[in-house]
Design an enzyme around this catalytic site. Structure first.
Site, PDB file in Angstrom:
ATOM      1  N   ASP A 172       0.853  -1.185   0.000  1.00 41.58           N
ATOM      2  CA  ASP A 172       0.000   0.000   0.000  1.00 41.58           C
ATOM      3  C   ASP A 172       0.892   1.240   0.000  1.00 41.58           C
ATOM      4  O   ASP A 172       1.723   1.408   0.894  1.00 41.58           O
ATOM      5  CB  ASP A 172      -0.892  -0.032   1.255  1.00 41.58           C
ATOM      6  CG  ASP A 172      -2.124   0.838   1.101  1.00 41.58           C
ATOM      7  OD1 ASP A 172      -2.096   1.768   0.279  1.00 41.58           O
ATOM      8  OD2 ASP A 172      -3.115   0.577   1.812  1.00 41.58           O
ATOM      9  N   ASP A 219      -3.333   2.533  -5.878  1.00 36.91           N
ATOM     10  CA  ASP A 219      -2.219   2.597  -4.925  1.00 36.91           C
ATOM     11  C   ASP A 219      -2.068   1.366  -4.032  1.00 36.91           C
ATOM     12  O   ASP A 219      -1.388   1.429  -3.013  1.00 36.91           O
ATOM     13  CB  ASP A 219      -2.338   3.853  -4.056  1.00 36.91           C
ATOM     14  CG  ASP A 219      -3.501   3.784  -3.094  1.00 36.91           C
ATOM     15  OD1 ASP A 219      -4.391   2.943  -3.300  1.00 36.91           O
ATOM     16  OD2 ASP A 219      -3.530   4.574  -2.132  1.00 36.91           O
ATOM     17  N   GLU A 220      -2.690   0.256  -4.398  1.00 34.34           N
ATOM     18  CA  GLU A 220      -2.474  -0.943  -3.587  1.00 34.34           C
ATOM     19  C   GLU A 220      -2.648  -2.220  -4.390  1.00 34.34           C
ATOM     20  O   GLU A 220      -3.351  -2.258  -5.394  1.00 34.34           O
ATOM     21  CB  GLU A 220      -3.397  -0.954  -2.368  1.00 34.34           C
ATOM     22  CG  GLU A 220      -4.859  -0.906  -2.712  1.00 34.34           C
ATOM     23  CD  GLU A 220      -5.743  -1.023  -1.472  1.00 34.34           C
ATOM     24  OE1 GLU A 220      -5.596  -1.983  -0.708  1.00 34.34           O
ATOM     25  OE2 GLU A 220      -6.573  -0.122  -1.287  1.00 34.34           O
TER      26      GLU A 220
END
Length: 397
Positions: free
Chosen positions: A10, A103-104
């Site tokens: 993350d 974003d992860e």
DNA sequence: TCTGGGGTCCTAGGACCC
DNA sequence: TCTGGGGTCCTAGGACCC
């Protein structure tokens, strides 16, 4: 043999980190990304978070909490480029990368330990590589399952690694607040707290039936399993639509667009003009994806934030702007609003199917009306001259 | 100057069908 | 000559995630 093969990576304050990485003058000040008029915070750096600023918060509130923060506009193209590069870094380690959002991602590193070392060593290698190549930091959770790895990465933030071995799962989980569990938002958390269920351990020790009565059948059984760290779901190699076609992205089930007006609107003509623009955006995306849909749903949000939806299912799926728009207008007019002040309108098309599966009769019907050909001409012009170049006459001025 | 935009899934009632 | 019952579709709303 590894007992913690799942990594959840993350990015730390992703948008804010990317937006400030080449701007050293912003490294020591609170920074907020997003937050225009009537907007919300997309991301805030850790300095801004010290003042209580959180993503999703109304920007007006964020500015009250931290007036000295510097606000920067999001550059989605840059975010997408950085994200794609980070995913490439993951793929050099393992092909089993499940991209969850910009974003992860989850990684299954079972097949990678022989070459790259233990899961923890892999986690540190990823963090170092992302930092060196992209100039931003990330945090990694390492565990036996997806749900625990996800919680572990949150505990690792910022810029760290947390490993939860199988024998420590309940020790790790049970002290956490129920709100930490995936699928427990504000409402469910409040409901559980009212029942005296504050920690994950409390949920774990509540009879399943009691839980289901309180929060519903599906959520109840889901939470009960999560509270015991039971999560059989495997990491599946998957892209998100953000990265375009060619990565095993799931086909989308609906496509929609909505717009908050800069000021509340009570003029039917203004509302319909916006709905036409939104319908055009949606149908263009449908044609690019080569899908058609049967159900049109409109969303109307009033000045007081109450929101309602109306939907209608058509006999045949279509991707024709005019057909979708007519349906949307019918739904809007059926509301019988008398100069109600509207804050937002939205148009969504559901029940998407591949265009080539659409009944031939419907396609012939389109030909008769000529709208399908018109849409395709508009699409070609938009590709050539830009989206702003081609629009219905009612959207001019 | 309170509260974006893009999605997914679940629930519940009614219609409809066999 | 009280009430079936199960499956599926449609609609509306709600909760949640990033």
């Amino acid at each position: 043999m590894t007992d913690t093969p799942v990594l959840h990576v993350d990015m730390d304050a992703f948008y804010a980190s990317v937006a400030t990485r080449d701007r050293p003058e912003l490294h020591d000040v609170p920074v907020i990304v997003g937050g225009g008029h009537r907007g919300v915070v997309l991301s805030a750096n850790y300095l801004a978070r010290e003042y209580g600023v959180r993503s999703g918060m109304p920007s007006a509130r964020a500015r009250r909490l931290c007036p000295q923060a510097v606000t920067v506009s999001p550059e989605h193209e840059v975010f997408g480029t950085v994200s794609a590069a980070v995913v490439e870094t993951f793929r050099r380690i393992t092909p089993v990368v499940e991209v969850v959002s910009i974003d992860e991602a989850f990684l299954d590193v079972r097949g990678s330990v022989r070459r790259w070392g233990s899961p923890v060593e892999i986690a540190e290698r990823i963090r170092a590589t992302v930092h060196d190549e992209q100039g931003i930091t990330c945090s990694v959770g390492v565990a036996a399952s997806i749900s625990v790895a996800k919680l572990a990465s949150r505990r690792a933030k910022p810029d760290g690694v947390v490993v939860v071995p199988p024998e420590e799962v309940t020790t790790f989980l049970h002290p956490l607040d129920v709100g930490e569990l995936y699928g427990v938002g504000e409402k469910t958390r409040a409901m559980l707290h009212r029942l005296g269920l504050v920690t994950v351990g409390d949920v774990a020790h509540t009879p399943l039936r009691t839980l289901q009565r309180a929060v519903g059948h599906a959520v109840g059984s889901h939470l009960h399993e999560l509270a015991w760290g039971l999560d059989r779901r495997e990491v599946v190699a998957k892209q998100t639509p953000v990265f375009g076609i060619g990565g095993g992205a799931d086909p989308e089930k609906s496509m929609g667009a909505q717009q908050t007006f800069s000021r509340d609107v009570d003029d039917r003509e203004v509302v319909l003009r916006e709905m036409l623009a939104l319908t055009g955006t949606v149908s263009r995306r449908m044609r690019v994806a080569e899908v058609a849909g049967r159900t049109v749903t409109i969303t109307v949000r009033f000045a007081d934030f109450t929101t309602l939806t109306r939907s209608r299912t058509m006999p045949e799926a279509t991707d024709v702007t005019q057909d979708l728009y007519r349906t949307a207008v019918g739904l809007f007019d059926a509301l019988g609003l008398q100069r109600a002040r509207l804050r937002l309108v939205g148009v969504r098309v559901e029940g998407l199917v591949p265009r080539e599966s659409v009944h031939r009769q419907a396609l012939l019907g389109e030909r008769e009306h000529g709208w399908s050909d018109a849409d395709r001409a508009v699409d070609r012009a938009a590709r050539r001259f830009g989206n702003a170049a081609v629009r219905p006459a009612s959207l001019l001025g």
